[in-house]
Scaffold this active site. Structure first.
Site, mmCIF file in Angstrom:
data_model
loop_
_atom_site.group_PDB
_atom_site.id
_atom_site.type_symbol
_atom_site.label_atom_id
_atom_site.label_comp_id
_atom_site.label_asym_id
_atom_site.label_seq_id
_atom_site.Cartn_x
_atom_site.Cartn_y
_atom_site.Cartn_z
ATOM 1 N N SER A 63 0.815 -1.216 0.000
ATOM 2 C CA SER A 63 0.000 0.000 0.000
ATOM 3 C C SER A 63 0.844 1.259 0.000
ATOM 4 O O SER A 63 0.470 2.264 -0.616
ATOM 5 C CB SER A 63 -0.938 0.002 1.211
ATOM 6 O OG SER A 63 -1.874 -1.046 1.129
ATOM 7 N N ARG A 154 1.635 -12.101 8.877
ATOM 8 C CA ARG A 154 0.726 -11.267 8.092
ATOM 9 C C ARG A 154 1.268 -11.048 6.679
ATOM 10 O O ARG A 154 0.589 -11.316 5.705
ATOM 11 C CB ARG A 154 0.504 -9.914 8.779
ATOM 12 C CG ARG A 154 -0.340 -8.958 7.942
ATOM 13 C CD ARG A 154 -0.738 -7.727 8.724
ATOM 14 N NE ARG A 154 -1.267 -6.687 7.832
ATOM 15 C CZ ARG A 154 -2.189 -5.821 8.153
ATOM 16 N NH1 ARG A 154 -2.709 -5.852 9.360
ATOM 17 N NH2 ARG A 154 -2.585 -4.908 7.291
#
Length: 507
Positions: A63, A154
């Site tokens: 991101s 993650r």
């Protein structure tokens, strides 16, 4: 507003493209709005990973770099790439700040503490960088190097923490120096929600040896009930039950994450906590911390992008996102420029209920939609830029069922936002920033599929919904990257591309 062609930029976070399949929650979900938009309007795929955006070839997008490149209108050498280049050229080993610090530690018999995420996800860190730092410290004669390992789960598959800790132990054996002194999950150490109790528990384990006692680092992750993300802050102790590697007076701390946003809360806490110990604190790359932490590797210039061009033309924009992605549509989209601009309004969406992504995959999307519609109705606003976070944030849980619902909630939001755009005479440009939910499993060591919540190297969709009465705008180029988004937006607004932009309009 200085344009007669206002629009909306919608970044669908984690919206990647892959062939339909049982692990592709985007293809599995019911998406009538996105399907109709792709079928009835100009659409293409753009590259959002690897060297197309300034990462190492084959590296998954993320991101931070996604929004920076969308905003900059050009690929930007990302911090991870700059670190790799420094290592490959030998410049990191000869870095004056690093070698001077290590020489002081060696001469005074003090310790070096390496703190960072131990995985190779290349989103926030790469465990191989620890290997290089151990080599440098050993070559200069530092006799004590303590590694404070943050487990992942993650950016890489859950359940892999033990393997990465074993890698670190191997690196230490190769270098002849180094030992893991503490282990803590990223849920504690890399919190960015402002929960200082999580940060405090991680920091005290690293600095003071406060935490669960383990005789060996691997004991900390054995049977971790909540997975690698939430490994309890654990301290390695000696035969006398004393922590092996607390931070002492005159030691040095080096944060090994190259990405700033997740580590900076911990870094600021530790800088303040260690003030009286006269500790040297460094970071591998530049951080956006309150404290001035000298970096070994500085960052690329990202100025001259979309925000600068909008400001130059006096065109107002409104930036909207939930707290999880708010920095991405403000700070990162603006080229890591935190200054307040008179032509920007920032709207952070914060719900009344704490986020539970599995039970509330819709998050606060209705509030985001309302804010976008309200901004779109303003005649003084040329561009509304919003991030719809659900696909990525929920996708990171690795829960396919919840991610499918997140995709469907996002599709519904897109439908409502496009309706608002039609009512206010705006075009809409939809684009992903990186892939995620289109690949929710990966083969394990035995070849069987395992849940996966990380990013991908897949291209991302881009769809242009023209303003009412503007026609179809033709087709879009098929060879684009995220660097082409800003020039496309400027063209839609009626402005030329910025001089610093190497990207080309997709129109």
């Amino acid at each position: 507003m200085t344009t007669d062609s206002p629009g909306i930029l919608l970044v669908l976070d984690g919206w990647g493209h892959a062939p339909p399949g049982p692990a592709n929650m985007i293809s599995q979900a019911a998406t009538p709005h996105l399907g109709a938009l792709a079928a009835g309007h100009p659409a293409t795929l753009v590259r959002a990973s690897g060297d197309a955006v300034g990462l190492l070839p084959g590296t998954v997008g993320n991101s931070e770099i996604g929004h920076m490149v969308i905003g900059a209108g050009r690929p930007l050498p990302y911090d991870s790439l700059l670190v790799e280049q420094q290592i490959a050229s030998g410049r990191l080993a000869g870095n004056e700040l690093l070698t001077r610090t290590c020489a002081r530690l060696a001469e005074g018999g003090r310790a070096l503490h390496l703190i960072g995420l131990c995985s190779d996800g290349q989103i926030h860190a790469h465990v191989e960088h620890v290997r290089e730092l151990l080599r440098v410290a050993a070559a200069i004669g530092v006799r004590a190097v303590w590694i404070h390992a943050i487990t992942d789960g993650r950016d890489v598959a859950d359940g892999t923490a033990a393997a990465y800790l074993s890698h670190v132990e191997k690196f230490a054996a190769e270098a002849g120096v180094g030992r893991i002194a503490s282990v803590v999950g990223r849920g504690y150490a890399l919190d960015k929600s402002g929960d200082l109790e999580l940060t405090r528990s991680a920091a005290l384990a690293m600095a003071d040896g406060v935490g669960a006692r383990v005789a060996h680092a691997l004991e900390a992750v054995d049977g971790a009930e909540r997975g690698d993300v939430w490994v309890e802050p654990s301290v390695v102790v000696d035969a006398g039950d004393m922590p092996v590697g607390t931070v002492g007076d005159g030691d040095a701390v080096l944060f090994t994450n190259f990405r700033s946003d997740r580590i900076q809360q911990l870094a600021d806490f530790l800088v303040e906590h260690l003030t009286s110990r006269h500790v040297t604190v460094l970071s591998l790359a530049r951080y956006d911390t309150r404290a001035a932490i000298p970096p070994l590797v500085d960052r690329a210039d990202a100025s001259g992008g979309l925000a600068d061009e909008l400001e130059r033309h006096g065109s107002r924009s409104v930036r909207i996102a939930e707290s999880e992605k708010f920095e991405h549509v403000t700070y990162y989209l603006n080229g890591r420029d935190a200054r307040a601009r008179q032509v920007e309004d920032h709207v952070k969406i914060v719900g009344e209920v704490s986020p539970d992504y599995l039970t509330r995959p819709e998050m606060n999307l209705p509030l985001v939609v309302d804010a976008v519609a309200e901004a779109a109705a303003r005649r003084d606003v040329a561009l509304v830029a919003a991030n719809l976070a659900n696909i990525d944030v929920v996708g990171h849980t690795g829960d396919a069922a919840a991610t499918l619902l997140a995709v469907q909630h996002t599709d519904d939001a897109v439908g409502r936002i496009c309706a608002a755009a039609r009512g206010t005479g705006r075009w809409v440009l939809l684009v992903g920033d990186h892939g995620n939910a289109e690949q929710m499993s990966r083969p394990g060591d035995d070849g069987a599929p395992r849940p996966y919540g990380g990013h991908t190297t897949n291209p991302v969709p881009l769809i242009l919904v023209p303003a009412p009465g503007r026609g179809s705008s033709g087709r879009l180029r098929a060879d684009g990257t995220l660097a082409d988004v800003a020039p496309t937006i400027l063209a839609l607004l009626g402005f030329p591309p910025g001089a610093a932009m190497s990207g080309r309009s997709l129109l």
